[in-house]
Design a protein around this motif. Structure first.
Motif, PDB file in Angstrom:
ATOM      1  N   ASN A 107      -6.786  -7.992   8.794  1.00  0.00           N
ATOM      2  CA  ASN A 107      -6.703  -8.731   7.531  1.00  0.00           C
ATOM      3  C   ASN A 107      -6.814  -7.810   6.328  1.00  0.00           C
ATOM      4  OD1 ASN A 107      -6.357 -11.233   8.743  1.00  0.00           O
ATOM      5  ND2 ASN A 107      -8.544 -11.646   8.878  1.00  0.00           N
ATOM      6  N   ALA A 108      -7.697  -6.823   6.426  1.00  0.00           N
ATOM      7  CA  ALA A 108      -7.847  -5.879   5.317  1.00  0.00           C
ATOM      8  C   ALA A 108      -6.561  -5.087   5.096  1.00  0.00           C
ATOM      9  CB  ALA A 108      -9.019  -4.939   5.587  1.00  0.00           C
ATOM     10  N   ALA A 109      -5.903  -4.705   6.177  1.00  0.00           N
ATOM     11  CA  ALA A 109      -4.638  -3.982   6.051  1.00  0.00           C
ATOM     12  C   ALA A 109      -3.560  -4.874   5.449  1.00  0.00           C
ATOM     13  CB  ALA A 109      -4.197  -3.462   7.424  1.00  0.00           C
ATOM     14  N   LEU A 110      -3.528  -6.131   5.862  1.00  0.00           N
ATOM     15  CA  LEU A 110      -2.548  -7.075   5.308  1.00  0.00           C
ATOM     16  C   LEU A 110      -2.758  -7.282   3.814  1.00  0.00           C
ATOM     17  CD1 LEU A 110      -2.507  -9.745   8.157  1.00  0.00           C
ATOM     18  CD2 LEU A 110      -0.584  -8.292   7.479  1.00  0.00           C
ATOM     19  N   LEU A 111      -3.999  -7.172   3.364  1.00  0.00           N
ATOM     20  CA  LEU A 111      -4.315  -7.333   1.937  1.00  0.00           C
ATOM     21  C   LEU A 111      -4.009  -6.074   1.127  1.00  0.00           C
ATOM     22  CD1 LEU A 111      -7.697  -9.284   2.302  1.00  0.00           C
ATOM     23  CD2 LEU A 111      -5.526 -10.183   1.421  1.00  0.00           C
ATOM     24  N   GLY A 112      -3.530  -5.023   1.827  1.00  0.00           N
ATOM     25  CA  GLY A 112      -3.135  -3.812   1.119  1.00  0.00           C
ATOM     26  C   GLY A 112      -4.253  -2.864   0.814  1.00  0.00           C
ATOM     27  N   HIS A 113      -5.382  -2.990   1.547  1.00  0.00           N
ATOM     28  CA  HIS A 113      -6.542  -2.155   1.220  1.00  0.00           C
ATOM     29  C   HIS A 113      -6.437  -0.747   1.782  1.00  0.00           C
ATOM     30  CE1 HIS A 113     -10.559  -1.617  -0.332  1.00  0.00           C
ATOM     31  NE2 HIS A 113     -10.912  -1.067   0.804  1.00  0.00           N
ATOM     32  N   GLY A 114      -5.608  -0.557   2.821  1.00  0.00           N
ATOM     33  CA  GLY A 114      -5.495   0.781   3.382  1.00  0.00           C
ATOM     34  C   GLY A 114      -4.732   0.796   4.688  1.00  0.00           C
ATOM     35  N   ILE A 115      -4.893   1.903   5.412  1.00  0.00           N
ATOM     36  CA  ILE A 115      -4.203   2.133   6.683  1.00  0.00           C
ATOM     37  C   ILE A 115      -5.184   1.895   7.822  1.00  0.00           C
ATOM     38  CG2 ILE A 115      -3.099   3.903   8.117  1.00  0.00           C
ATOM     39  CD1 ILE A 115      -2.162   5.241   5.509  1.00  0.00           C
ATOM     40  N   THR A 116      -4.721   1.221   8.866  1.00  0.00           N
ATOM     41  CA  THR A 116      -5.565   0.992  10.035  1.00  0.00           C
ATOM     42  C   THR A 116      -4.815   1.385  11.291  1.00  0.00           C
ATOM     43  OG1 THR A 116      -7.089  -0.569  11.089  1.00  0.00           O
ATOM     44  CG2 THR A 116      -4.906  -1.404  10.474  1.00  0.00           C
ATOM     45  N   TYR A 163       0.841  -1.210   0.000  1.00  0.00           N
ATOM     46  CA  TYR A 163       0.000   0.000   0.000  1.00  0.00           C
ATOM     47  C   TYR A 163       0.873   1.255   0.000  1.00  0.00           C
ATOM     48  CZ  TYR A 163      -3.221   3.655   1.384  1.00  0.00           C
ATOM     49  OH  TYR A 163      -3.944   4.830   1.422  1.00  0.00           O
ATOM     50  N   PHE A 164       1.888   1.286   0.858  1.00  0.00           N
ATOM     51  CA  PHE A 164       2.729   2.479   0.947  1.00  0.00           C
ATOM     52  C   PHE A 164       3.559   2.685  -0.316  1.00  0.00           C
ATOM     53  CE2 PHE A 164       2.492   1.638   5.709  1.00  0.00           C
ATOM     54  CZ  PHE A 164       1.524   2.613   5.902  1.00  0.00           C
ATOM     55  N   GLU A 165       3.950   1.594  -0.964  1.00  0.00           N
ATOM     56  CA  GLU A 165       4.696   1.716  -2.216  1.00  0.00           C
ATOM     57  C   GLU A 165       3.831   2.366  -3.300  1.00  0.00           C
ATOM     58  OE1 GLU A 165       7.079  -1.128  -5.440  1.00  0.00           O
ATOM     59  OE2 GLU A 165       6.330  -1.979  -3.555  1.00  0.00           O
ATOM     60  N   LYS A 166       2.539   2.065  -3.239  1.00  0.00           N
ATOM     61  CA  LYS A 166       1.625   2.584  -4.268  1.00  0.00           C
ATOM     62  C   LYS A 166       1.135   3.989  -3.968  1.00  0.00           C
ATOM     63  CE  LYS A 166      -2.461   1.167  -6.910  1.00  0.00           C
ATOM     64  NZ  LYS A 166      -3.486   0.095  -7.085  1.00  0.00           N
ATOM     65  N   TYR A 167       0.877   4.263  -2.665  1.00  0.00           N
ATOM     66  CA  TYR A 167       0.234   5.533  -2.310  1.00  0.00           C
ATOM     67  C   TYR A 167       1.103   6.457  -1.449  1.00  0.00           C
ATOM     68  CZ  TYR A 167      -3.924   3.128  -3.974  1.00  0.00           C
ATOM     69  OH  TYR A 167      -4.839   2.451  -4.754  1.00  0.00           O
ATOM     70  N   GLY A 168       2.262   5.969  -1.012  1.00  0.00           N
ATOM     71  CA  GLY A 168       3.121   6.789  -0.173  1.00  0.00           C
ATOM     72  C   GLY A 168       2.705   6.749   1.296  1.00  0.00           C
ATOM     73  N   LYS A 169       3.615   7.254   2.144  1.00  0.00           N
ATOM     74  CA  LYS A 169       3.352   7.268   3.586  1.00  0.00           C
ATOM     75  C   LYS A 169       2.999   8.679   4.044  1.00  0.00           C
ATOM     76  CE  LYS A 169       6.548   3.522   4.816  1.00  0.00           C
ATOM     77  NZ  LYS A 169       7.739   3.170   5.637  1.00  0.00           N
ATOM     78  N   ASP A 175      -2.285  14.169   7.145  1.00  0.00           N
ATOM     79  CA  ASP A 175      -2.165  13.564   5.813  1.00  0.00           C
ATOM     80  C   ASP A 175      -3.064  12.337   5.651  1.00  0.00           C
ATOM     81  OD1 ASP A 175      -0.268  15.473   5.257  1.00  0.00           O
ATOM     82  OD2 ASP A 175       1.442  14.153   5.647  1.00  0.00           O
ATOM     83  N   LEU A 176      -3.558  11.791   6.757  1.00  0.00           N
ATOM     84  CA  LEU A 176      -4.396  10.591   6.682  1.00  0.00           C
ATOM     85  C   LEU A 176      -5.692  10.820   5.907  1.00  0.00           C
ATOM     86  CD1 LEU A 176      -3.975   9.298  10.352  1.00  0.00           C
ATOM     87  CD2 LEU A 176      -3.138   8.153   8.294  1.00  0.00           C
ATOM     88  N   VAL A 177      -6.151  12.055   5.839  1.00  0.00           N
ATOM     89  CA  VAL A 177      -7.412  12.333   5.136  1.00  0.00           C
ATOM     90  C   VAL A 177      -7.294  12.029   3.641  1.00  0.00           C
ATOM     91  CG1 VAL A 177      -8.127  14.059   6.820  1.00  0.00           C
ATOM     92  CG2 VAL A 177      -6.828  14.780   4.802  1.00  0.00           C
ATOM     93  N   ASN A 178      -6.081  11.921   3.143  1.00  0.00           N
ATOM     94  CA  ASN A 178      -5.867  11.637   1.719  1.00  0.00           C
ATOM     95  C   ASN A 178      -5.593  10.162   1.453  1.00  0.00           C
ATOM     96  OD1 ASN A 178      -6.032  14.441   1.000  1.00  0.00           O
ATOM     97  ND2 ASN A 178      -3.950  14.705   1.798  1.00  0.00           N
ATOM     98  N   HIS A 179      -5.834   9.308   2.445  1.00  0.00           N
ATOM     99  CA  HIS A 179      -5.561   7.883   2.316  1.00  0.00           C
ATOM    100  C   HIS A 179      -6.812   7.048   2.582  1.00  0.00           C
ATOM    101  CE1 HIS A 179      -1.093   7.775   1.940  1.00  0.00           C
ATOM    102  NE2 HIS A 179      -1.197   8.971   2.506  1.00  0.00           N
TER     103      HIS A 179
END
Length: 300
Positions: A228-237, A171-177, A183-187
């Motif tokens: 699990n959703a975070a592990l699947l790369g769906h977003g930040i938790t 996720y971070f590789e695709k959308y950045g940290k 900055d979380l409002v943009n993720h």
């Protein structure tokens, strides 16, 4: 009427806050319980309960008498148990409660080890993501996370945990940290509703509290689902360190915004019997304290 009998009836009515419920618990008729309490009040020349159509509550005198009589009954039960050997050899059924994911990851291994060491004990494990009442729900040991409010319980601190904001490397590789909480409002945010009731995450910004209002793309009422959703790369938790520590250690998740984390929360073992806990309780607490204090995911 036997004094010990009336005292036991009084204690049960105070515990249940109901004559009918106490009667059912004691296997007596409701009139018998009422007569027993009335006889006790007559003997003491004191009103022990305030009664309404909906509630039964101890009076100020009743509260003092309850504290004294519970100690008397405890002393008697300890003396009887000592003769039977209950305080020297673990036996019987032990009830333990803990938060769901904490219990699954860190308490169940302790319980299974404890059962292997103590074949005369069976364990009832009750996992809830809510604060339980040891007295009302007839539980003996509770593992709790957070600052304690109930001063009537005995507690042993075994570690501390913190809330961690994290996501997968993909996720971070695709959308950045994000560099700062705003900055979380943009993720894409995966929101575990077990810990958070409103769509905000609080942070500590140089000693000052800062909250970020979020618009989650996914809300989960179970922390395992958010993980699990975070592990699947769906977003930040945002989850507890004990929930994500292993995945961070393996490289499956990465923690972010560590400079903005809130104060750590204590992990405690709570129990009712303080002066002379019986063998099954004492032996479990001894094992749990040793294992949890050595657990790197509970001492961060």
């Amino acid at each position: 009427m036997d004094k010990l009998h009336t005292i036991r009836v009084f204690i049960e009515v105070a515990k249940q806050q109901s004559f009918a419920a106490a009667a059912e618990k004691l296997g007596l008729s409701a009139p018998a319980v009422t007569r027993s309490v009335a006889a006790l009040e007559t003997r003491l020349s004191a009103k022990l309960f305030n009664r309404t159509t909906r509630h039964v509550r101890v009076t100020e005198s009743g509260a003092r008498f309850l504290e004294d009589t519970k100690r008397i009954i405890e002393d008697l039960e300890e003396a009887e148990a000592a003769v039977r050997g209950v305080y020297t050899k673990p036996s019987g059924t032990l009830s333990v409660t803990a938060p769901v994911l904490f219990g699954e990851k860190h308490i169940m291994p302790i319980i299974t080890e404890y059962l292997q060491l103590n074949p005369d004990v069976s364990v009832k494990a009750m996992l809830y993501d809510r604060v339980t009442s040891l007295v009302e729900e007839e539980l003996e040991i509770a593992i709790r996370i957070g600052h304690l409010k109930d001063s009537s319980l005995y507690a042993t601190t075994v570690g501390q945990v913190r809330r961690i904001v994290c996501g997968s490397p993909q996720y971070f590789e695709k959308y950045g940290k994000p560099d700062k909480p705003a900055d979380l409002v943009n993720h894409s945010i995966i929101f575990p509703t077990t810990f958070e009731s409103i769509n905000q995450w609080p942070f500590n910004n140089n000693g000052k509290k800062e909250s970020v209002k979020l618009n989650p793309c996914l809300r989960c009422n179970q922390n395992a689902a958010a993980l699990n959703a975070a592990l699947l790369g769906h977003g930040i938790t945002r989850l507890m360190s004990y929930q994500v520590g292993e995945e961070i250690e393996k490289g499956n998740l990465e923690s972010i915004l560590t400079d903005y984390e809130e104060e750590s929360l204590p992990v405690s073992i709570l129990y009712l019997e303080g002066r002379r806990a019986n063998a099954k309780i004492r032996s479990f607490i001894d094992l749990a304290v040793e294992r949890l204090r050595a657990n790197p995911f509970i001492n961060v």
